[in-house]
Design an enzyme around this catalytic site. Structure first.
Site, PDB file in Angstrom:
ATOM      1  N   ARG A 233       0.846  -1.190   0.000  1.00  0.00           N
ATOM      2  CA  ARG A 233       0.000   0.000   0.000  1.00  0.00           C
ATOM      3  C   ARG A 233       0.885   1.246   0.000  1.00  0.00           C
ATOM      4  NH1 ARG A 233      -3.262  -3.023  -1.450  1.00  0.00           N
ATOM      5  NH2 ARG A 233      -5.340  -3.512  -0.587  1.00  0.00           N
ATOM      6  N   GLU A 260       1.704   6.908  -2.768  1.00  0.00           N
ATOM      7  CA  GLU A 260       0.766   7.642  -1.919  1.00  0.00           C
ATOM      8  C   GLU A 260      -0.361   8.245  -2.743  1.00  0.00           C
ATOM      9  OE1 GLU A 260       1.972   9.372   1.940  1.00  0.00           O
ATOM     10  OE2 GLU A 260       3.848   9.797   0.890  1.00  0.00           O
ATOM     11  N   HIS A 281       0.627  -0.549  -9.900  1.00  0.00           N
ATOM     12  CA  HIS A 281      -0.142  -1.512  -9.105  1.00  0.00           C
ATOM     13  C   HIS A 281      -0.531  -2.722  -9.953  1.00  0.00           C
ATOM     14  CE1 HIS A 281      -3.014  -1.843  -5.407  1.00  0.00           C
ATOM     15  NE2 HIS A 281      -2.313  -2.941  -5.618  1.00  0.00           N
TER      16      HIS A 281
END
Length: 327
Positions: A233, A260, A281
C-alpha cells in the site's frame, strides 16, 4: 437477485457476466465509482463486488438489501468493516490469490535494482557500452540480507524464493513469535530489521498504525545503499523521506508498485531518479491470477446469496445477525 460491480481494472467482466446470468441473476456495472453514483445504484442490490472503490459508511447505509460485499483482492481497507457488520452485511476477500505474481514482482524489482539492469540497458542503447560505471554498489546475493515486513502468505512466498538465491531472510510480524525454520527465516524486531537489512520489502495493510511506517527516522538507521520495495500500500512509506534518502544516496534503489497518490503526475519527484522503478499496481497481475480472482469473487457472492457462509469471511462478528440469516 441483483449484483453490482463497483469498479474493476481488467479488460472485461465477461467471466462475471456469464456466471451471474447463468445463475439467473442480474448484473449491474457502475459507470464510475463516485460516491453519489454508488449510493444511487446500490439501493436495491443484493451483493456488491468491489475493487478499489471506497465502500464507506454512506454507501453501506444506502445498501438496504445488500447481504454480501466481496473484495476483488486481499486487502479490505477500503470498506467500513464496522458499519457493514452493524448492518448485517457479510464481507469476503480472496486472501490466497496472486501469491506467486506479487512475490515474483518483488524479486524482479530486487534483482533489477541490485544489478542496475535498467540503467545499464539505457547506457548501451545510447551507444555508451564502455561508459557503464563499475564503481556502483552491486551486492552478491548470498552475502546479503532481506528484511520482510509482514510475514503473511505473500511474505512467506517472497522468503521461499529469496532462499533460492542464498539470501538470508529476516522478518518482522507481530504474529510471528518464532523463527520459521522451514523457510530459514529469523523473526526479529522492526528496529533490528531496519538496521540489518540490505533489502526491505513491505507486505502489510495500510491502517492508522502503519501509515508512514517507513519515514525519515527509519531510513536514517538503515544500512547505506539499502534497497526498499513496496508492493503493498502506498501510504506505508513517506515519499518525501524517500526523496531525501535517494538524494543523499543513503538509499541505493526503490521499487514501488503503489504510491501515496494513486494517480501520480509525470512531474512526481521520485520519477527523476534512475534508480527508482515504478509499476502501476500491477504486481498482482497475470492472466491466470485475474481469471481466478474474477471467478472466485463471484463464487463467494453466490455462496452467500444461496444461504451459506463464504470460504473467506472477514467480519466474523456478523455471524448470527447477518441479513441472510446464516448461522
Amino acid at each position: 437477485m441483483k449484483i453490482l460491480i463497483t469498479d474493476y481494472v481488467w479488460p472485461n467482466i465477461d467471466i462475471e457476466k456469464k456466471i451471474i446470468e447463468d445463475n439467473g441473476h442480474e448484473l449491474i456495472v457502475a459507470p464510475n465509482s463516485d460516491q453519489s453514483t454508488l449510493i444511487n445504484l446500490i439501493k436495491d442490490v443484493d451483493a456488491i463486488l468491489f475493487c478499489f472503490a471506497d465502500i464507506n459508511e454512506d454507501v453501506l447505509e444506502a445498501a438496504k438489501k445488500c447481504k454480501v460485499a466481496c473484495r476483488y483482492g486481499i486487502g479490505v481497507d477500503n470498506i467500513d468493516i464496522q458499519k457493514a457488520t452493524e448492518l448485517g452485511i457479510i464481507i469476503t476477500n480472496i486472501p490466497d490469490y496472486c501469491l506467486d505474481e506479487v512475490s515474483d514482482h518483488v524479486l524482479a524489482m530486487l534483482l533489477n535494482l541490485n544489478r542496475s539492469i535498467m540503467p545499464h540497458d539505457k547506457k548501451v542503447k545510447e551507444g555508451l557500452w564502455h561508459e557503464v560505471n563499475k564503481v556502483e554498489r552491486i551486492r552478491r546475493l548470498n552475502k546479503s540480507t532481506l528484511g520482510i515486513i509482514g510475514y503473511g502468505r505473500i511474505g512467506k512466498n517472497v522468503a521461499k524464493k529469496a532462499n533460492v538465491f542464498g539470501i538470508e531472510v529476516i522478518a518482522f510480524d507481530p504474529l510471528l513469535k518464532d523463527d520459521d525454520q522451514e523457510n530459514n527465516v529469523k523473526s526479529v524486531t522492526l528496529d533490528y530489521l531496519f538496521k540489518n537489512s540490505d533489502f526491505i520489502t513491505l507486505h502489510i495493510p495500510l491502517i492508522k498504525e502503519t501509515k508512514h511506517l517507513i519515514s525519515f527516522d527509519q531510513i536514517q538507521i538503515m544500512k547505506d545503499d539499502v534497497i526498499i520495495i513496496n508492493a503493498a500500500r502506498g501510504g506505508l512509506i513517506d515519499e518525501d523521506a524517500l526523496i531525501k534518502g535517494l538524494s543523499s544516496e543513503k538509499i541505493l534503489g526503490v521499487g514501488l508498485d503503489v504510491m501515496e497518490d494513486p494517480n501520480p503526475k509525470a512531474s512526481n519527484e521520485l520519477f527523476k531518479f534512475k534508480n527508482v522503478i515504478v509499476t502501476p499496481h500491477t504486481a498482482y497481475f497475470s492472466q491466470e491470477s485475474n481469471e481466478e480472482l474474477q471467478e472466485r469473487v463471484v463464487g463467494e457472492a453466490l455462496t452467500v446469496l444461496q444461504g451459506n457462509f463464504p470460504e473467506n469471511l472477514i467480519n466474523r462478528d456478523v455471524i448470527g445477525k447477518n441479513r441472510s440469516n446464516i448461522n
